[in-house]
Motif scaffolding. Structure first.
Motif, PDB file in Angstrom:
ATOM      1  N   LEU A 108      -9.234  -3.455   0.762  1.00 54.67           N
ATOM      2  CA  LEU A 108      -9.277  -2.115   0.177  1.00 54.67           C
ATOM      3  C   LEU A 108     -10.201  -2.005  -1.027  1.00 54.67           C
ATOM      4  N   ALA A 109     -10.532  -3.120  -1.666  1.00 57.77           N
ATOM      5  CA  ALA A 109     -11.372  -3.070  -2.873  1.00 57.77           C
ATOM      6  C   ALA A 109     -12.768  -3.598  -2.594  1.00 57.77           C
ATOM      7  N   HIS A 110     -13.284  -3.309  -1.431  1.00 61.67           N
ATOM      8  CA  HIS A 110     -14.604  -3.807  -1.037  1.00 61.67           C
ATOM      9  C   HIS A 110     -15.676  -3.321  -2.013  1.00 61.67           C
ATOM     10  N   GLY A 111     -16.405  -4.266  -2.593  1.00 57.38           N
ATOM     11  CA  GLY A 111     -17.538  -3.909  -3.435  1.00 57.38           C
ATOM     12  C   GLY A 111     -17.217  -3.648  -4.883  1.00 57.38           C
ATOM     13  N   ARG A 112     -15.973  -3.897  -5.316  1.00 52.57           N
ATOM     14  CA  ARG A 112     -15.648  -3.679  -6.727  1.00 52.57           C
ATOM     15  C   ARG A 112     -14.569  -4.665  -7.178  1.00 52.57           C
ATOM     16  N   GLU A 113     -14.402  -4.736  -8.473  1.00 47.12           N
ATOM     17  CA  GLU A 113     -13.410  -5.646  -9.053  1.00 47.12           C
ATOM     18  C   GLU A 113     -12.002  -5.046  -8.925  1.00 47.12           C
ATOM     19  N   ILE A 114     -11.030  -5.908  -8.654  1.00 51.38           N
ATOM     20  CA  ILE A 114      -9.633  -5.478  -8.632  1.00 51.38           C
ATOM     21  C   ILE A 114      -9.151  -5.314 -10.076  1.00 51.38           C
ATOM     22  N   VAL A 115      -8.532  -4.182 -10.381  1.00 47.03           N
ATOM     23  CA  VAL A 115      -7.961  -3.935 -11.700  1.00 47.03           C
ATOM     24  C   VAL A 115      -6.472  -3.711 -11.557  1.00 47.03           C
ATOM     25  N   SER A 116      -5.778  -3.601 -12.696  1.00 48.22           N
ATOM     26  CA  SER A 116      -4.319  -3.517 -12.661  1.00 48.22           C
ATOM     27  C   SER A 116      -3.817  -2.305 -11.877  1.00 48.22           C
ATOM     28  N   ASP A 117      -4.566  -1.190 -11.901  1.00 47.22           N
ATOM     29  CA  ASP A 117      -4.138   0.002 -11.163  1.00 47.22           C
ATOM     30  C   ASP A 117      -4.178  -0.209  -9.656  1.00 47.22           C
ATOM     31  N   ASP A 118      -4.892  -1.223  -9.199  1.00 48.09           N
ATOM     32  CA  ASP A 118      -4.944  -1.512  -7.762  1.00 48.09           C
ATOM     33  C   ASP A 118      -3.719  -2.293  -7.295  1.00 48.09           C
ATOM     34  N   ILE A 119      -2.975  -2.853  -8.240  1.00 48.16           N
ATOM     35  CA  ILE A 119      -1.766  -3.607  -7.887  1.00 48.16           C
ATOM     36  C   ILE A 119      -0.660  -2.611  -7.549  1.00 48.16           C
ATOM     37  N   PRO A 120       0.075  -2.807  -6.449  1.00 43.19           N
ATOM     38  CA  PRO A 120       1.156  -1.879  -6.086  1.00 43.19           C
ATOM     39  C   PRO A 120       2.138  -1.665  -7.240  1.00 43.19           C
ATOM     40  N   ARG A 121       2.631  -0.435  -7.355  1.00 41.98           N
ATOM     41  CA  ARG A 121       3.524  -0.078  -8.467  1.00 41.98           C
ATOM     42  C   ARG A 121       4.756  -0.971  -8.519  1.00 41.98           C
ATOM     43  N   ALA A 122       5.287  -1.310  -7.354  1.00 40.14           N
ATOM     44  CA  ALA A 122       6.495  -2.154  -7.343  1.00 40.14           C
ATOM     45  C   ALA A 122       6.253  -3.474  -8.052  1.00 40.14           C
ATOM     46  N   ILE A 123       5.055  -4.026  -7.913  1.00 35.87           N
ATOM     47  CA  ILE A 123       4.722  -5.293  -8.569  1.00 35.87           C
ATOM     48  C   ILE A 123       4.451  -5.064 -10.051  1.00 35.87           C
ATOM     49  N   ARG A 124       3.755  -3.978 -10.383  1.00 35.18           N
ATOM     50  CA  ARG A 124       3.485  -3.695 -11.799  1.00 35.18           C
ATOM     51  C   ARG A 124       4.786  -3.475 -12.569  1.00 35.18           C
ATOM     52  N   ASP A 125       5.730  -2.757 -11.969  1.00 32.63           N
ATOM     53  CA  ASP A 125       6.980  -2.437 -12.663  1.00 32.63           C
ATOM     54  C   ASP A 125       7.921  -3.626 -12.760  1.00 32.63           C
ATOM     55  N   ALA A 126       7.915  -4.481 -11.731  1.00 30.73           N
ATOM     56  CA  ALA A 126       8.877  -5.592 -11.699  1.00 30.73           C
ATOM     57  C   ALA A 126       8.381  -6.819 -12.434  1.00 30.73           C
ATOM     58  N   GLY A 127       7.071  -6.923 -12.634  1.00 28.83           N
ATOM     59  CA  GLY A 127       6.532  -8.151 -13.201  1.00 28.83           C
ATOM     60  C   GLY A 127       6.888  -8.392 -14.643  1.00 28.83           C
ATOM     61  N   GLY A 128       7.164  -7.322 -15.397  1.00 31.88           N
ATOM     62  CA  GLY A 128       7.380  -7.500 -16.822  1.00 31.88           C
ATOM     63  C   GLY A 128       8.791  -7.832 -17.222  1.00 31.88           C
ATOM     64  N   ARG A 129       9.710  -7.860 -16.271  1.00 33.85           N
ATOM     65  CA  ARG A 129      11.096  -8.140 -16.654  1.00 33.85           C
ATOM     66  C   ARG A 129      11.712  -9.164 -15.708  1.00 33.85           C
ATOM     67  N   ARG A 130      12.757  -9.768 -16.186  1.00 37.08           N
ATOM     68  CA  ARG A 130      13.400 -10.809 -15.390  1.00 37.08           C
ATOM     69  C   ARG A 130      14.235 -10.207 -14.275  1.00 37.08           C
ATOM     70  N   LEU A 131      14.607 -11.067 -13.335  1.00 34.32           N
ATOM     71  CA  LEU A 131      15.508 -10.634 -12.284  1.00 34.32           C
ATOM     72  C   LEU A 131      16.923 -10.532 -12.828  1.00 34.32           C
ATOM     73  N   LEU A 132      17.724  -9.712 -12.168  1.00 36.24           N
ATOM     74  CA  LEU A 132      19.139  -9.659 -12.532  1.00 36.24           C
ATOM     75  C   LEU A 132      19.735 -11.062 -12.444  1.00 36.24           C
ATOM     76  N   PRO A 133      20.602 -11.432 -13.367  1.00 41.75           N
ATOM     77  CA  PRO A 133      21.183 -12.774 -13.346  1.00 41.75           C
ATOM     78  C   PRO A 133      22.318 -12.862 -12.342  1.00 41.75           C
ATOM     79  N   VAL A 134      22.005 -12.583 -11.089  1.00 43.95           N
ATOM     80  CA  VAL A 134      23.047 -12.509 -10.076  1.00 43.95           C
ATOM     81  C   VAL A 134      22.669 -13.394  -8.899  1.00 43.95           C
ATOM     82  N   HIS A 135      23.575 -14.272  -8.512  1.00 41.91           N
ATOM     83  CA  HIS A 135      23.404 -15.013  -7.273  1.00 41.91           C
ATOM     84  C   HIS A 135      24.410 -14.471  -6.278  1.00 41.91           C
ATOM     85  N   VAL A 136      23.936 -14.021  -5.136  1.00 41.83           N
ATOM     86  CA  VAL A 136      24.809 -13.434  -4.134  1.00 41.83           C
ATOM     87  C   VAL A 136      25.157 -14.496  -3.106  1.00 41.83           C
TER      88      VAL A 136
END
Length: 417
Positions: free
Chosen positions: A237-265
Motif C-alpha cells: 500500500l505504500a509503494h514509492g514512499r516512506e511508511i509513517v506512523s499514520d500508515d500504521i493501523p489504528r488498533a496498533i497505534r492505540d494498543a502499543g502505548g499501554r500494557r495488556l490487562l493483567p489477566v490470564h484466562v
C-alpha cells in the motif's frame, strides 16, 4: 545458524532457541515444541530436520488439530482397501510416508484420547498397523510435536495421557512470544520488507522511526505471523514512499502505548467446543475493553444531547467524584466460584487469574478484569484506568455500580494511592 533455521533475531531468547536446536538436531529422540500461535514452531521443526542426519529424507508435516477424529487414524497410520466406506484403495499413512525421515505433528494437544493410545504404541514399538489391517509395518521415524498451549495443562485437565506426554517430552524447545523479544522486531521488519518488495515488485522507501517505535511497542498477540502480514500490507500500500506512523493501523497505534490487562484466562469448556490459550486471553481482554469503551461513548453522547439543568455540570467539565469507600475485599466469585488465585492481601501477593465458565456474562468478566487491574496497580485507580484503556471517570462510575456488591478494592481503603 540463523540462516539454516529461518529464525530471525539477536535476542537472548532466540539465541537460546538456536543453541538448543543445534544440540538436539543430531539425535533421534522425540521433540516437543511449545509456543503461542504464530511464533514459528514449524520453522523450528524443519530446522531440527535440516540439521539432522535425516536431512535428505522426507519431512512430513500434519496439523492433527485440523483433521476430524474419524479421519485422523487413517491419515496417520494409513488404511487398507475396504476398511471403511469410501476406502476404495490402500493408502499409506503419514508415518509410512515419513519413514527414515521426520514427522511433524502440529497441535498435538488436540489428538483425541482414542488415538493417543495408538500413537503411544507406535512411538514405543516403532511399527504401525493400518486401519482395517492386521500386519504390523516397521517405521523409522523421528517425531517432532508442537502445541500452542503447554501440554502439561492438557495432562492436568485429564485431556491428554501422561504416558504419551512423557514419551513426547524427551527433548523440549520453548519459543517465546514476540512481545518478549522486542529487540528482534526491527530485524524481522527489515527481513519481511526485503522479502515482500521482491515478491510484489514494489519499491520500498523505508519506515520512519516513529512508525517503527509503534511496531516495537505493540504486544503482537498474533506474534511473528501477525507482524509478517502487516509488513506485507505496508509494502503493497505504500509503494514509492516512506511508511509513517499514520500508515500504521489504528488498533496498533492505540494498543502499543499501554500494557495488556493483567489477566490470564484459563480454559473454558462448553459442550464439545473449547477455547484456550493466549488467543482466548486476547479475545476476552478485547471484549472487556470494547464493552467499557462503548459504555463510555454512549454516556458521553447522552450527556451531550441532554439539556443541562441550571447549575449542573456539563460533560466531563466537573470536579472529580469523591473516592468510593466501603468496598470490602472478598473473592469475586459472583456465585460461580470461577476465580482462582485471588487470596486476602495479608496472606499472599496479588494474583490475577480468571477462569471462565459456561454461562458467565460480560458484566461478570468485566467486574473481575477491573479488580485484576486494581490489584496489579496496587489500588491506584488512575493507573488502573490507563491499564484498562478507559477514562478515570468511567472507572469511578463502574466502581460505584459495584459498591454494595462487595466489589474487592485492591487496598481495602477506597482511597487512591
Amino acid at each position: 545458524m540463523a540462516a539454516d533455521t529461518g529464525l530471525i533475531g539477536e535476542s537472548a531468547a532466540i539465541r537460546e532457541v538456536l543453541v538448543k536446536i543445534e544440540q538436539i538436531a543430531p539425535v533421534t529422540s522425540t521433540v516437543l515444541i511449545e509456543g503461542e500461535s504464530g511464533t514459528g514452531k514449524e520453522l523450528v521443526a524443519r530446522a531440527v530436520h535440516r540439521l539432522s542426519p535425516r536431512r535428505g529424507k522426507p519431512f512430513i508435516a500434519v496439523n492433527v488439530g485440523a483433521l476430524p477424529e474419524t479421519l485422523l487414524e487413517s491419515e496417520l497410520f494409513g488404511h487398507e482397501k475396504g476398511s471403511f466406506t469410501g476406502a476404495a484403495e490402500r493408502r499409506l499413512g503419514r508415518f509410512e510416508l515419513a519413514d527414515t525421515g521426520t514427522l511433524f505433528l502440529d497441535e498435538i494437544g488436540e489428538v483425541p484420547s482414542s488415538t493417543q493410545v495408538k500413537l503411544l504404541r507406535v512411538l514405543e514399538e516403532r511399527e504401525v498397523t493400518r486401519v482395517g489391517g492386521v500386519q504390523t509395518i516397521p517405521v523409522d521415524v523421528r517425531v517432532v510435536a508442537a502445541t500452542n498451549r503447554p501440554l502439561r495443562e492438557h495432562v492436568d485437565e485429564g485431556q491428554f495421557r501422561a504416558d504419551l506426554f512423557y514419551r513426547l517430552n524427551v527433548l523440549s524447545v520453548y519459543l517465546p512470544p514476540l512481545r518478549e523479544r522486542k529487540e528482534d522486531i526491527p530485524l524481522l521488519v527489515r527481513k519481511f520488507v526485503t522479502e515482500f518488495s521482491a515478491m510484489h515488485d514494489r519499491e520500498f522507501h523505508g519506515i520512519s522511526g516513529d512508525a517503527l517505535d509503534l511496531l516495537v511497542e505493540y504486544p503482537w498477540p498474533g506474534n511473528v505471523r501477525e507482524l509478517r502480514n502487516l509488513v506485507e500490507s505496508m509494502v503493497v500500500l505504500a509503494h514509492g514512499r516512506e511508511i509513517v506512523s499514520d500508515d500504521i493501523p489504528r488498533a496498533i497505534r492505540d494498543a502499543g502505548g499501554r500494557r495488556l490487562l493483567p489477566v490470564h484466562v484459563g480454559p473454558m469448556v462448553q459442550g464439545s467446543e473449547r477455547a484456550q490459550g493466549r488467543e482466548l486471553e486476547f479475545i476476552v481482554r478485547s471484549l472487556v475493553e470494547l464493552k467499557l469503551q462503548v459504555e463510555e461513548l454512549r454516556r458521553r453522547m447522552d450527556v451531550e444531547t441532554r439539556p443541562a439543568p441550571t447549575g449542573a455540570w456539563v460533560g466531563d467539565v466537573r470536579p472529580a467524584p469523591a473516592p468510593v469507600s466501603g468496598l470490602t475485599e472478598v473473592l469475586p466469585t459472583n456465585g460461580f466460584g470461577m476465580v482462582r488465585g485471588i487470596e486476602p492481601r495479608d496472606d499472599s501477593p496479588p494474583a490475577t487469574v480468571i477462569t471462565l465458565g459456561p454461562g458467565m456474562t460480560m458484566s461478570q468478566i468485566e467486574r473481575m478484569a477491573i479488580q485484576a487491574a486494581l490489584r496489579d496497580t496496587g489500588g491506584n485507580r488512575r493507573k488502573a484506568a490507563d491499564l484498562l484503556g478507559i477514562g478515570e471517570r468511567t472507572l469511578y462510575r463502574k466502581l460505584r455500580e459495584y459498591e454494595g456488591e462487595e466489589f474487592a478494592d485492591a487496598d481495602g481503603s477506597g482511597e487512591e494511592t
